[in-house]
Design a protein around this motif. Structure first.
Motif, PDB file in Angstrom:
ATOM      1  N   THR A 171      -9.152  44.238  19.229  1.00  0.00           N
ATOM      2  CA  THR A 171      -9.057  42.811  19.548  1.00  0.00           C
ATOM      3  C   THR A 171     -10.134  42.023  18.816  1.00  0.00           C
ATOM      4  O   THR A 171      -9.885  40.912  18.341  1.00  0.00           O
ATOM      5  N   THR A 172     -11.323  42.614  18.681  1.00  0.00           N
ATOM      6  CA  THR A 172     -12.389  41.928  17.946  1.00  0.00           C
ATOM      7  C   THR A 172     -11.976  41.688  16.496  1.00  0.00           C
ATOM      8  O   THR A 172     -12.186  40.600  15.953  1.00  0.00           O
ATOM      9  N   ARG A 196      -9.554  38.869  16.475  1.00  0.00           N
ATOM     10  CA  ARG A 196     -10.201  37.595  16.769  1.00  0.00           C
ATOM     11  C   ARG A 196     -10.982  37.070  15.565  1.00  0.00           C
ATOM     12  O   ARG A 196     -11.056  35.866  15.347  1.00  0.00           O
ATOM     13  N   LEU A 218      -8.567  35.583  13.215  1.00  0.00           N
ATOM     14  CA  LEU A 218      -8.026  34.323  13.738  1.00  0.00           C
ATOM     15  C   LEU A 218      -9.088  33.222  13.762  1.00  0.00           C
ATOM     16  O   LEU A 218      -8.809  32.101  14.165  1.00  0.00           O
ATOM     17  N   GLY A 219     -10.312  33.567  13.371  1.00  0.00           N
ATOM     18  CA  GLY A 219     -11.375  32.559  13.370  1.00  0.00           C
ATOM     19  C   GLY A 219     -11.916  32.250  14.750  1.00  0.00           C
ATOM     20  O   GLY A 219     -12.601  31.258  14.942  1.00  0.00           O
ATOM     21  N   LEU A 220     -11.605  33.083  15.754  1.00  0.00           N
ATOM     22  CA  LEU A 220     -12.104  32.840  17.108  1.00  0.00           C
ATOM     23  C   LEU A 220     -13.513  33.384  17.281  1.00  0.00           C
ATOM     24  O   LEU A 220     -14.262  32.937  18.137  1.00  0.00           O
ATOM     25  N   ASN A 221     -13.869  34.396  16.510  1.00  0.00           N
ATOM     26  CA  ASN A 221     -15.240  34.901  16.459  1.00  0.00           C
ATOM     27  C   ASN A 221     -15.647  34.972  14.998  1.00  0.00           C
ATOM     28  O   ASN A 221     -14.797  35.151  14.128  1.00  0.00           O
ATOM     29  N   SER A 222     -16.945  34.834  14.739  1.00  0.00           N
ATOM     30  CA  SER A 222     -17.369  35.031  13.354  1.00  0.00           C
ATOM     31  C   SER A 222     -18.016  36.396  13.235  1.00  0.00           C
ATOM     32  O   SER A 222     -18.645  36.882  14.179  1.00  0.00           O
ATOM     33  N   GLN A 248      -7.959  25.145   8.623  1.00  0.00           N
ATOM     34  CA  GLN A 248      -6.611  24.649   8.904  1.00  0.00           C
ATOM     35  C   GLN A 248      -5.606  25.269   7.926  1.00  0.00           C
ATOM     36  O   GLN A 248      -4.478  25.588   8.312  1.00  0.00           O
ATOM     37  N   LYS A 263      -4.691  28.521   9.311  1.00  0.00           N
ATOM     38  CA  LYS A 263      -3.952  28.395  10.578  1.00  0.00           C
ATOM     39  C   LYS A 263      -2.496  28.027  10.359  1.00  0.00           C
ATOM     40  O   LYS A 263      -1.617  28.461  11.097  1.00  0.00           O
ATOM     41  N   ARG A 321      -0.202  31.119   9.604  1.00  0.00           N
ATOM     42  CA  ARG A 321      -0.143  32.301  10.455  1.00  0.00           C
ATOM     43  C   ARG A 321       0.235  31.911  11.886  1.00  0.00           C
ATOM     44  O   ARG A 321       0.138  30.753  12.281  1.00  0.00           O
ATOM     45  N   ALA A 376       0.123  33.666  16.092  1.00  0.00           N
ATOM     46  CA  ALA A 376      -0.564  34.712  16.844  1.00  0.00           C
ATOM     47  C   ALA A 376      -0.004  34.844  18.248  1.00  0.00           C
ATOM     48  O   ALA A 376       0.242  33.856  18.923  1.00  0.00           O
ATOM     49  N   LEU A 380      -1.419  36.487  21.481  1.00  0.00           N
ATOM     50  CA  LEU A 380      -2.637  37.090  22.018  1.00  0.00           C
ATOM     51  C   LEU A 380      -2.416  37.532  23.453  1.00  0.00           C
ATOM     52  O   LEU A 380      -1.498  37.079  24.122  1.00  0.00           O
TER      53      LEU A 380
END
Lengths: 253, 236
Positions: free
Chosen positions: B43-44, B47, B50-54, B70, B73, B76, B78, B80
């Motif tokens: 999941t990491t 993520r 997906l740009g949810l975590n760096s 953008q 985004k 793609r 997702a 989740l």
């Protein structure tokens, strides 16, 4: 681009309207309290009072209504959507991030405006409240504009509260903030010690501006209250910002 | 050029190392299955893409762009793992809202047909069964007509029938030329869908190849045995 904002707001509105717990509590509580304290007990002006309770309480229950509509929509809404993963789905999508917050603010304010309109109708029809049109409008405008700091406060609560505890957290903040600022019963009737506390609450400054629109005696100046509310807004927005950026460090497998 | 990649990516959450240096490429038109036990870092990895975590260190890109941009985004979609979706919106309203995020979304009727939602468009999300809910989330992932799909354990909690139905929808997406990154801990699922499998454990890729290659590497016949074998080697 503007279509996204419109769609987001429309969805948010339908979502909240169909959520009975939200629509009932934000609409019914202020109307019910106003019926008890404003209409049942206060249609006539008592000796020594500047105006009837029905008129005075339009301002304070109007403020109560707007604070409730915004705190529940943001505080509970954001906490649930953040805590249970929905905000992640939104963030992974191309939705402009501002659209989420702008839509929530617009819809919460709209709910507040609906309740204020209903309160005014009750007051005008059953409460014997007569005012020039300009005064109705200026009071209405102040009440609706007062949504801003409480959207920020709701966002701050929603950024920290857990999804299950959020409704209780909001109530623990909403109810004391309302009572201590004189939204339920006029502040002059509160014990002296509590009155000293009121200027530290955003609800107090909001209510004082609304009361001033009725030409009732109010403390301080409008500019002073607006300044205080602007300060509160900045603080709440800062807290909310800390809360939302903290999210990145949550652990995932 | 791969449609998405991770280059030497590590990710720490405080003292915990979720990814310990990962290289991953998703090629155009393939389904890459990221296979591993719970807590392996699947999941990491998703993520980060997906740009949810760096990433703590290393580099991630999607179509040559930053994952959070953008530009990335818009190409793609997702699906989740999400504990709760707003329940007082209708299926159709959910899809219309997500479609509005994209400049050239699929027609509403097409999204509904692809996701298998015909006949329940007007139902509130909260009134749907688990399988139907998952189909709505799939619809939200594909409604923007993406080139790349991220599916994070899409069939968890589904019955066999719903699982197989979702598989055929994923195959249909691939047949249209799309690329997919699928995370799963169901070996059967990776075997059935993947053109390539990357096995991940404790934040590292421990094996990578076609399902056949993965099986051959460990001299086991079934993928399940191969998987267990690879996990054992990791434990020492």
């Amino acid at each position: 681009m503007s279509r996204v904002y419109w769609m987001e707001a429309k969805s948010e509105f339908l979502k909240l309207l169909r959520m009975r717990v939200y629509s009932m509590s934000t609409i019914m509580f202020p109307l019910m309290f106003y019926c008890f304290f404003g209409l049942a007990m206060g249609r006539d002006r008592q000796p020594g009072m500047p105006m009837s309770a029905a008129r005075y309480l339009l301002a304070t229950y109007g403020a109560f209504a707007v604070v409730g509509a915004t705190l529940y929509a943001f505080g509970v809404g954001v906490a649930v959507e953040r805590g249970l993963g929905w905000m992640q789905v939104k963030r992974a999508s191309p939705m402009p991030r501002a659209a989420y917050f702008v839509a929530k603010a617009a819809v919460a304010t709209t709910f507040g405006a609906i309740v204020v309109t209903l309160l005014f109708t009750l007051g005008g029809v059953f409460g014997n409240v007569h005012m020039p049109a300009a005064q109705w409008l200026s009071l209405g405008a102040v009440l609706v504009a007062g949504a801003v700091p409480f959207c920020a406060l709701g966002l701050a609560i929603g950024s920290f509260a857990g999804p299950n505890s959020a409704p209780a957290t909001v109530n623990m903040i909403y109810m004391p903030l309302s009572f201590l600022a004189g939204l339920w019963i006029p502040i002059d009737f509160l014990p002296h010690g509590l009155q000293q506390l009121a200027p530290f609450l955003p609800t107090y400054h909001f209510a004082q501006i609304a009361i001033a629109m009725l030409h009732a005696p109010s403390a301080g100046t409008i500019a002073g209250h607006v300044g205080a509310l602007a300060g509160f807004t900045l603080i709440f927005a800062g807290v909310a910002w800390i809360g939302t950026t903290r999210e990145d460090e949550k652990m995932y497998g | 050029m791969p449609v998405a990649e991770l280059r030497a990516v590590t990710k720490n959450y405080g003292d915990v190392r979720a990814l310990a240096g990962i290289d991953l490429e998703i090629e155009r038109g393939e389904l890459l299955a990221l296979l591993g036990p719970n807590g392996a870092g699947k999941t990491t990895a998703v993520r980060i893409l997906l740009g949810l975590n760096s990433p703590t260190t290393g580099r991630a890109s999607v179509f040559g762009h930053q994952p959070a941009s953008q530009a990335a985004k818009l190409r793609r979609g997702a699906l989740l793992q999400v504990a709760r979706v707003p329940e007082t919106l209708r299926v159709r309203e959910h899809i219309e809202l997500f479609s509005s995020y994209y400049p050239k979304p699929l027609a509403l009727s097409e999204t509904i047909a692809i996701a298998g939602l015909a006949g329940i468009e007007k139902r509130l999300f909260g009134d749907l069964s688990g399988g139907q809910k998952q189909r709505v989330l799939f619809a939200l992932a594909i409604c923007g007509n993406p080139d790349l799909l991220f599916l994070d354990e899409p069939t968890v909690g589904l019955d066999v029938e719903s699982r197989r139905a979702l598989w055929s929808r994923i195959r249909a997406f691939l047949a249209r030329g799309g690329s997919v990154l699928l995370t799963t801990h169901y070996l059967e699922e990776a075997d059935a869908l993947a053109s390539r499998i990357a096995v991940i454990n404790k934040g590292r890729i421990v094996a990578q190849g076609t399902p056949t290659e993965i099986k051959a590497r460990t001299a086991q016949t079934g993928l399940e045995d191969a998987f267990l074998e690879l996990m054992k080697q990791e434990v020492y």
